[in-house]
Design an enzyme around this catalytic site. Structure first.
Site, PDB file in Angstrom:
ATOM      1  N   TYR A 190      -1.217  -0.327  10.411  1.00 53.06           N
ATOM      2  CA  TYR A 190      -1.439  -0.766   9.023  1.00 53.06           C
ATOM      3  C   TYR A 190      -0.235  -0.365   8.163  1.00 53.06           C
ATOM      4  O   TYR A 190       0.313  -1.170   7.403  1.00 53.06           O
ATOM      5  CB  TYR A 190      -2.725  -0.129   8.485  1.00 53.06           C
ATOM      6  CG  TYR A 190      -3.023  -0.457   7.033  1.00 53.06           C
ATOM      7  CD1 TYR A 190      -3.554  -1.690   6.678  1.00 53.06           C
ATOM      8  CD2 TYR A 190      -2.763   0.479   6.016  1.00 53.06           C
ATOM      9  CE1 TYR A 190      -3.835  -1.992   5.344  1.00 53.06           C
ATOM     10  CE2 TYR A 190      -3.036   0.183   4.694  1.00 53.06           C
ATOM     11  CZ  TYR A 190      -3.575  -1.057   4.360  1.00 53.06           C
ATOM     12  OH  TYR A 190      -3.841  -1.356   3.047  1.00 53.06           O
ATOM     13  N   SER A 192       0.870  -1.190   0.000  1.00 54.49           N
ATOM     14  CA  SER A 192       0.000   0.000   0.000  1.00 54.49           C
ATOM     15  C   SER A 192       0.898   1.229   0.000  1.00 54.49           C
ATOM     16  O   SER A 192       2.009   1.180   0.547  1.00 54.49           O
ATOM     17  CB  SER A 192      -0.864   0.017   1.261  1.00 54.49           C
ATOM     18  OG  SER A 192      -1.424   1.303   1.460  1.00 54.49           O
TER      19      SER A 192
HETATM   20  P1  NAP Z   1     -11.320  -5.975   1.092  1.00 51.56           P
HETATM   21  O1  NAP Z   1     -12.283  -5.557   0.040  1.00 51.56           O
HETATM   22  O2  NAP Z   1     -11.599  -5.659   2.513  1.00 51.56           O
HETATM   23  O3  NAP Z   1     -11.072  -7.553   0.936  1.00 51.56           O
HETATM   24  C1  NAP Z   1     -10.159  -8.179   1.773  1.00 51.56           C
HETATM   25  C2  NAP Z   1     -10.106  -9.635   1.377  1.00 51.56           C
HETATM   26  O4  NAP Z   1      -9.128 -10.278   2.196  1.00 51.56           O
HETATM   27  C3  NAP Z   1     -11.419 -10.357   1.623  1.00 51.56           C
HETATM   28  O5  NAP Z   1     -11.641 -11.231   0.530  1.00 51.56           O
HETATM   29  C4  NAP Z   1     -11.174 -11.157   2.904  1.00 51.56           C
HETATM   30  O6  NAP Z   1     -11.905 -12.388   2.960  1.00 51.56           O
HETATM   31  C5  NAP Z   1      -9.699 -11.450   2.763  1.00 51.56           C
HETATM   32  N1  NAP Z   1      -9.013 -11.742   4.019  1.00 51.56           N
HETATM   33  C6  NAP Z   1      -8.741 -10.917   5.058  1.00 51.56           C
HETATM   34  N2  NAP Z   1      -8.067 -11.574   6.018  1.00 51.56           N
HETATM   35  C7  NAP Z   1      -7.902 -12.849   5.562  1.00 51.56           C
HETATM   36  C8  NAP Z   1      -7.298 -14.011   6.108  1.00 51.56           C
HETATM   37  N3  NAP Z   1      -6.711 -13.996   7.295  1.00 51.56           N
HETATM   38  N4  NAP Z   1      -7.330 -15.147   5.368  1.00 51.56           N
HETATM   39  C9  NAP Z   1      -7.913 -15.172   4.136  1.00 51.56           C
HETATM   40  N5  NAP Z   1      -8.501 -14.093   3.577  1.00 51.56           N
HETATM   41  C10 NAP Z   1      -8.501 -12.959   4.292  1.00 51.56           C
HETATM   42  O7  NAP Z   1      -9.854  -5.381   0.800  1.00 51.56           O
HETATM   43  P2  NAP Z   1      -9.200  -4.786  -0.547  1.00 51.56           P
HETATM   44  O8  NAP Z   1      -9.377  -3.324  -0.510  1.00 51.56           O
HETATM   45  O9  NAP Z   1      -9.626  -5.568  -1.717  1.00 51.56           O
HETATM   46  O10 NAP Z   1      -7.660  -5.058  -0.206  1.00 51.56           O
HETATM   47  C11 NAP Z   1      -6.908  -6.107  -0.780  1.00 51.56           C
HETATM   48  C12 NAP Z   1      -5.436  -5.853  -0.480  1.00 51.56           C
HETATM   49  O11 NAP Z   1      -5.049  -4.604  -1.051  1.00 51.56           O
HETATM   50  C13 NAP Z   1      -5.122  -5.757   1.015  1.00 51.56           C
HETATM   51  O12 NAP Z   1      -3.861  -6.343   1.263  1.00 51.56           O
HETATM   52  C14 NAP Z   1      -5.061  -4.259   1.266  1.00 51.56           C
HETATM   53  O13 NAP Z   1      -4.264  -3.913   2.374  1.00 51.56           O
HETATM   54  C15 NAP Z   1      -4.468  -3.781  -0.051  1.00 51.56           C
HETATM   55  N6  NAP Z   1      -4.747  -2.359  -0.321  1.00 51.56           N
HETATM   56  C16 NAP Z   1      -6.021  -1.910  -0.506  1.00 51.56           C
HETATM   57  C17 NAP Z   1      -6.241  -0.555  -0.744  1.00 51.56           C
HETATM   58  C18 NAP Z   1      -7.609   0.036  -0.980  1.00 51.56           C
HETATM   59  O14 NAP Z   1      -7.751   1.283  -1.007  1.00 51.56           O
HETATM   60  N7  NAP Z   1      -8.666  -0.766  -1.137  1.00 51.56           N
HETATM   61  C19 NAP Z   1      -5.149   0.319  -0.780  1.00 51.56           C
HETATM   62  C20 NAP Z   1      -3.872  -0.174  -0.561  1.00 51.56           C
HETATM   63  C21 NAP Z   1      -3.683  -1.524  -0.351  1.00 51.56           C
HETATM   64  P3  NAP Z   1     -13.523 -12.438   3.191  1.00 51.56           P
HETATM   65  O15 NAP Z   1     -14.130 -11.989   1.891  1.00 51.56           O
HETATM   66  O16 NAP Z   1     -13.820 -13.862   3.479  1.00 51.56           O
HETATM   67  O17 NAP Z   1     -13.809 -11.513   4.306  1.00 51.56           O
END
Ligand code: NAP
Length: 247
Positions: A156, A142
């Site tokens: 985070y 991130s």
């Molecule tokens: P999200 O919509 O909240 O989805 C998170 C996903 O991770 C969900 O599918 C969740 O499973 C899964 N998950 C969480 N903990 C887990 C575990 N212990 N074992 C297996 N699965 C797990 O998040 P996102 O925004 O798509 O983020 C994806 C990645 O991108 C993350 O690493 C996040 O830090 C990074 N990121 C996101 C952003 C942003 O603005 N969105 C920015 C920078 C980085 P369930 O569906 O079963 O709950």
């Protein structure tokens, strides 16, 4: 011969966009999820209806036994692994003076341990050192690793800093064994992860202060992940690519 990709946390958000794009490119995809089986199964159905191949597997990738079980499920259902996308992660909001060890352990397990535990399994399968045929690992970091994150996001941001360092170190360790390792650093992307600090509306307000003056779509991150995983990026290794609208 199809290629096989495992996307941790692939049922929703960025992971789901990666899984969909990968299936469109002909990968057989394992969609891992933690709790939301409904979203993961719906995605697998959508991929199958479009003529692709995918399976959904529940596993808490922050736990060693569960990560091992997940990779065995991939071996058994889809065959040898070519690409691991270490995407699963969580966001949390808390000031440092209120942070206890339980809270710290939860986020470091979810965001950092998960990357090590899944890379461990992937290297055992893909490394030429163990008779594998090579492959690629893409980690989701991130821009918080560079910028310190949003208010209440020091833990985070620290987990994402660890991911950047891990990416560089793992690239050194396994580069000569046929595995390319890179990371993507998204900025503000439209997913449910922002529910912990004001939701989409608050995120959009912040996103208007970026040079591109908007948030990003999960698909825009998926494009970078798929490129890093592909032969088109064959000389890209140990790199962290920003997908953050100029932040
Ligand atoms: P999200 O919509 O909240 O989805 C998170 C996903 O991770 C969900 O599918 C969740 O499973 C899964 N998950 C969480 N903990 C887990 C575990 N212990 N074992 C297996 N699965 C797990 O998040 P996102 O925004 O798509 O983020 C994806 C990645 O991108 C993350 O690493 C996040 O830090 C990074 N990121 C996101 C952003 C942003 O603005 N969105 C920015 C920078 C980085 P369930 O569906 O079963 O709950």
């Amino acid at each position: 011969m199809h290629k096989t990709m495992l996307v941790t946390g692939g049922g929703r958000g960025i992971g789901a966009a990666v899984a969909k794009a990968a299936a469109r490119q002909g990968y057989a995809v394992c969609v891992n999820y933690l709790r939301n089986g409904q979203a993961a199964e719906a995605l697998v159905d959508e991929i199958a209806r479009a003529g692709g191949r995918a399976v959904a597997v529940q596993a808490d990738v922050s736990r060693q036994d569960a990560a091992e079980r997940l990779f065995r499920a991939v071996d058994e259902t889809l065959g040898p692994l070519d690409v691991l996308v270490n995407n699963a992660g969580m966001l949390d909001s808390c000031r440092v003076e209120d942070m206890d060890e339980e809270r710290l352990e939860r986020i470091f397990r979810a965001n950092v341990y998960s990357m090590f535990l899944c890379a461990r399994q992937a290297v055992r399968r893909m490394s030429t050192r163990f008779g594998g045929r090579g492959g690629a690992i893409v980690n989701l970091s991130s821009v918080a690793s560079r910028l310190g994150g949003l208010a209440g996001g020091s833990h985070y941001a620290a987990t994402k800093g660890a991911i950047d360092s891990f990416t560089l170190a793992l690239a050194k360790e396994v580069g000569a064994e046929g595995i390319r390792v890179n990371a993507v650093r998204p900025g503000l992307i439209q997913t449910d992860i922002h529910d912990v600090h004001g939701g989409q509306a608050a995120m959009e307000t912040l996103a208007r202060t970026t040079p591109l003056q908007r948030s990003g779509a999960p698909q825009e991150v998926a494009e970078a992940v798929l490129w890093l995983a592909s032969p088109a990026a064959s000389y890209v290794h140990g790199t962290v690519v920003d997908v953050a609208g100029g932040r």
